[in-house]
Design an enzyme around this catalytic site. Structure first.
Site, PDB file in Angstrom:
ATOM      1  N   GLU A 151       0.818  -1.212   0.000  1.00 10.83           N
ATOM      2  CA  GLU A 151       0.000   0.000   0.000  1.00 10.83           C
ATOM      3  C   GLU A 151       0.854   1.264   0.000  1.00 10.83           C
ATOM      4  O   GLU A 151       0.470   2.280  -0.587  1.00 10.83           O
ATOM      5  CB  GLU A 151      -0.940  -0.002   1.219  1.00 10.83           C
ATOM      6  CG  GLU A 151      -2.107  -0.965   1.113  1.00 10.83           C
ATOM      7  CD  GLU A 151      -1.709  -2.405   1.409  1.00 10.83           C
ATOM      8  OE1 GLU A 151      -0.606  -2.616   1.962  1.00 10.83           O
ATOM      9  OE2 GLU A 151      -2.496  -3.322   1.090  1.00 10.83           O
ATOM     10  N   HIS A 193     -10.337  -6.049   8.382  1.00 10.71           N
ATOM     11  CA  HIS A 193     -10.960  -5.807   7.081  1.00 10.71           C
ATOM     12  C   HIS A 193     -12.184  -4.890   7.181  1.00 10.71           C
ATOM     13  O   HIS A 193     -12.559  -4.265   6.197  1.00 10.71           O
ATOM     14  CB  HIS A 193     -11.364  -7.124   6.428  1.00 10.71           C
ATOM     15  CG  HIS A 193     -10.214  -7.942   5.953  1.00 10.71           C
ATOM     16  ND1 HIS A 193      -9.314  -8.514   6.817  1.00 10.71           N
ATOM     17  CD2 HIS A 193      -9.806  -8.272   4.704  1.00 10.71           C
ATOM     18  CE1 HIS A 193      -8.402  -9.175   6.118  1.00 10.71           C
ATOM     19  NE2 HIS A 193      -8.677  -9.035   4.835  1.00 10.71           N
TER      20      HIS A 193
END
Length: 325
Positions: free
Chosen positions: A60, A129
């Site tokens: 990321e 998540h």
């Protein structure tokens, strides 16, 4: 006008913007041939080519750095962070770089970056998540944070975000992806950024919220109406910056407010909304401002989600307590 799910509306928006502007690029983990973990980019690589829609390494931080470099050289990046819970790896790019680049460069450069990320509970994802960390990025000056609650807004807000010359964090609640359909025009259109919507008119109390909690607030309003309680539901849509004008106008009409967020109670968007109401409309209030939020604990594993997440019944109870004050 077609009936679309929110995921279909998002895919449609990306498709239209890729076709309209050759400088737009979609990239992230598995967004190419696989079409993303939720298939939000399904078919886009085959249609627009591997140079416009492409996979990145599982990094990321690299996605954030690539986005900044591309924006500085004239591109309009649309990166995807596969799950918003992974945002910490790209936080320096967001808060330390893209959010302040216009200021740093004396208004000579734009950061037309739209970061897409799924988030939110109710779909039994594993740890990290489902986390609701929208309040963290909302605190960065220079960043917009946009959270649609329905398919029509999702398409229009995403197109408006991509066309904006400022960086946008565009959060897509996973529970809303395929849980219902709404009317969505086939053509391109924009829903204004920084503008809340009155999702339901009411006169007794203002319920102010965003994302999946809009659906819960509307359910609560339907049930409250059976008891002759008229609840107005405000969908913030953009949580940074807040549309304070719409919030205050509603509170001055109803004289009571309940602010709802899915995120944990400490900090977050609800606290900012409550502060704005307290500072600007306290003399219009006939009761303390109510708040509905998740407990101040880590997001639980799937089996405990239904207990942990705020829901329509929690909102109803808080509204009644506010009216009974």
């Amino acid at each position: 006008m077609a009936q679309k799910t929110m995921i279909q509306a998002i895919t449609n928006a990306l498709d239209l913007e890729l076709a309209a502007d050759p400088k737009t690029l979609v990239f992230g983990e598995d967004v190419g041939k696989n079409g993303g973990v939720f298939r939000a980019t399904d078919g886009l690589q085959a249609k627009h080519g591997e140079d416009r829609v492409f996979d990145t390494p599982l990094a990321e931080s690299g996605i954030g750095g690539l986005s900044i470099g591309l924006a500085l050289t004239g591109w309009r990046p649309i990166p995807e962070i596969q799950f918003y819970g992974f945002i910490f790896e790209v936080m320096d790019s967001i808060g330390g770089q893209m959010s302040r680049m216009r200021y740093r460069m004396g208004n000579t450069r734009n950061m037309p970056i739209t970061i897409r990320a799924p988030f939110g509970g109710g779909v039994h994802t594993p740890e990290m998540h489902s986390d609701n960390f929208e309040g963290l990025v909302a605190q960065f000056p220079g960043m917009r944070v946009v959270v649609p609650s329905n398919p029509y807004d999702a398409k229009g807000l995403l197109i408006a975000s991509i066309r904006s010359n400022d960086p946008v964090l565009f959060l897509e609640h996973m529970k809303l992806y395929r849980s219902f359909r709404g009317e969505v025009p086939d053509e391109s259109y924009e829903v204004p950024l920084d503008k809340a919507a009155v999702s339901r008119e009411g006169s007794d109390v203002s319920i102010i919220t965003y994302g999946a909690m809009v659906r819960e607030a509307l359910k609560a309003a339907d049930d409250l109406a059976k008891e002759n309680i008229s609840a107005e539901v405000i969908d913030l849509r953009t949580i940074a910056p807040l549309d304070v004008e719409t919030i205050i106008a509603s509170v001055e009409k109803t004289h009571r407010a309940v602010v709802v967020q899915e995120a944990q109670r400490m900090g977050g968007v609800a606290s900012s909304v409550i502060s704005e109401i307290s500072e600007r409309a306290i003399l219009s209030l006939e009761a303390p401002i109510g708040r509905v939020a998740a407990p101040d604990t880590p997001f639980p594993f799937g089996e405990a989600e239904s207990i942990w997440l705020p829901n329509a019944k929690d909102i109803e109870e808080k509204v009644k307590a506010t009216l009974d004050f």
